[in-house]
Design an enzyme around this catalytic site. Structure first.
Site, mmCIF file in Angstrom:
data_model
loop_
_atom_site.group_PDB
_atom_site.id
_atom_site.type_symbol
_atom_site.label_atom_id
_atom_site.label_comp_id
_atom_site.label_asym_id
_atom_site.label_seq_id
_atom_site.Cartn_x
_atom_site.Cartn_y
_atom_site.Cartn_z
ATOM 1 N N ASN A 14 82.087 32.804 64.435
ATOM 2 C CA ASN A 14 81.537 31.420 64.855
ATOM 3 C C ASN A 14 80.210 31.456 64.666
ATOM 4 O OD1 ASN A 14 83.837 29.435 65.790
ATOM 5 N ND2 ASN A 14 84.622 31.074 66.847
ATOM 6 N N ARG A 91 81.737 37.121 78.973
ATOM 7 C CA ARG A 91 81.369 37.140 80.367
ATOM 8 C C ARG A 91 81.298 35.728 80.884
ATOM 9 N NH1 ARG A 91 82.679 41.888 80.934
ATOM 10 N NH2 ARG A 91 81.854 41.820 83.021
ATOM 11 N N LEU A 93 79.914 33.152 83.275
ATOM 12 C CA LEU A 93 78.440 33.007 83.631
ATOM 13 C C LEU A 93 78.231 32.300 85.256
ATOM 14 C CD1 LEU A 93 76.928 31.659 80.298
ATOM 15 C CD2 LEU A 93 76.346 34.063 81.503
ATOM 16 N N HIS A 109 86.250 27.107 73.131
ATOM 17 C CA HIS A 109 87.322 27.883 73.974
ATOM 18 C C HIS A 109 88.726 27.603 72.810
ATOM 19 C CE1 HIS A 109 89.790 29.433 77.066
ATOM 20 N NE2 HIS A 109 90.388 28.561 76.875
HETATM 21 C C1 GAR Z 1 86.956 32.765 69.128
HETATM 22 O O1 GAR Z 1 88.567 32.529 68.768
HETATM 23 C C2 GAR Z 1 86.466 31.880 70.448
HETATM 24 O O2 GAR Z 1 87.230 30.876 70.757
HETATM 25 C C3 GAR Z 1 87.031 32.884 71.466
HETATM 26 O O3 GAR Z 1 86.711 34.160 71.039
HETATM 27 C C4 GAR Z 1 86.815 34.279 69.542
HETATM 28 C C5 GAR Z 1 85.714 34.986 69.107
HETATM 29 O O4 GAR Z 1 85.408 35.193 67.890
HETATM 30 N N1 GAR Z 1 86.271 32.598 72.688
HETATM 31 C C6 GAR Z 1 87.061 32.933 73.932
HETATM 32 O O5 GAR Z 1 87.923 33.324 73.889
HETATM 33 C C7 GAR Z 1 86.047 32.381 74.895
HETATM 34 N N2 GAR Z 1 86.510 32.616 76.264
HETATM 35 P P1 GAR Z 1 84.275 35.468 67.046
HETATM 36 O O6 GAR Z 1 83.407 36.341 67.931
HETATM 37 O O7 GAR Z 1 84.573 35.810 65.588
HETATM 38 O O8 GAR Z 1 83.453 33.985 66.929
#
Ligand code: GAR
Length: 196
Positions: A14, A91, A93, A109
């Site tokens: 992302n 983490r 916050l 999310h």
């Molecule tokens: C993504 O799917 C994001 O939505 C999720 O972690 C992944 C990170 O992927 N976020 C969470 O679960 C937040 N609690 P990336 O490092 O390849 O972007």
């Protein structure tokens, strides 16, 4: 241009999508990629794109979140971000930390919030027999995964879906949605973006 700091913990896909979107006449630029994990794959990707990086390893603070956040704040404040984008930052916050960036911190999310805050979102959506799943970009407030929703993308849950298959179908939508929302926020525009 608005300055955007991106916080990561993992592969940073992302972050890459956001960074690649902030070019040309885009109203924002990345000023920092900051990780709580020295091993986060996204750090190498950011460096390859010429983006400044910093790491504050949460493990060094042995559960002392106040001390960890005080250290995290140093490189973040030094980068003088207008906006902070959490992109796979794993983490939680504190309210005090979030308050420093009130109204200018975003998160993505992997669920259709308000459903499935926290972890294991795709497994929980499948387990519940939901017809669809997706991802949400929202403003970060003190309560976990709870701030105002700025964008959402949805996909059907298919027969035989596993959490992994569902995640693989949703991740490309995250990469579309997050840059769209960030651009709007950087322009100072409101409203809700929905995909498809
Ligand atoms: C993504 O799917 C994001 O939505 C999720 O972690 C992944 C990170 O992927 N976020 C969470 O679960 C937040 N609690 P990336 O490092 O390849 O972007």
């Amino acid at each position: 241009n608005k300055r955007v700091a991106i916080l990561i913990s993992g592969s940073g896909s992302n972050m890459v999508a956001l960074a690649q979107s902030m070019q040309g006449d885009h109203p924002a630029r990345v000023c920092l990629v900051l990780s709580n994990d020295t091993q986060a794959g996204g750090l190498v990707k950011a460096q390859a794109m010429g983006i400044p990086t910093a790491v504050v390893d949460h493990r060094a603070f042995k559960g002392d979140r106040t001390a960890f956040e005080a250290e995290l704040l140093k490189p973040l404040q030094a980068a003088r971000p207008d906006l902070v984008a959490l992109a796979g930052f794993m983490r939680v916050l504190s309210a005090d930390f979030v308050a420093q960036f009130e109204g200018r911190m975003l998160n993505i999310h992997p669920s259709l919030l308000p459903k499935y805050k926290g972890l294991n979102t795709h497994a929980r959506a499948i387990e519940a027999g939901d017809a669809e799943a997706g991802c949400t970009v929202h403003e970060v407030t003190a309560a976990l995964d709870d701030g105002p929703i700025l964008g959402q993308a949805r996909v059907p849950i298919l027969p035989g879906d596993t959490p992994e298959r569902l995640a693989a179908r949703i991740l490309p939508l995250e990469h579309q949605l997050y840059p769209m929302v960030l651009r709007r926020v950087a322009l100072g525009e409101g409203g809700l973006i929905t995909l498809p």
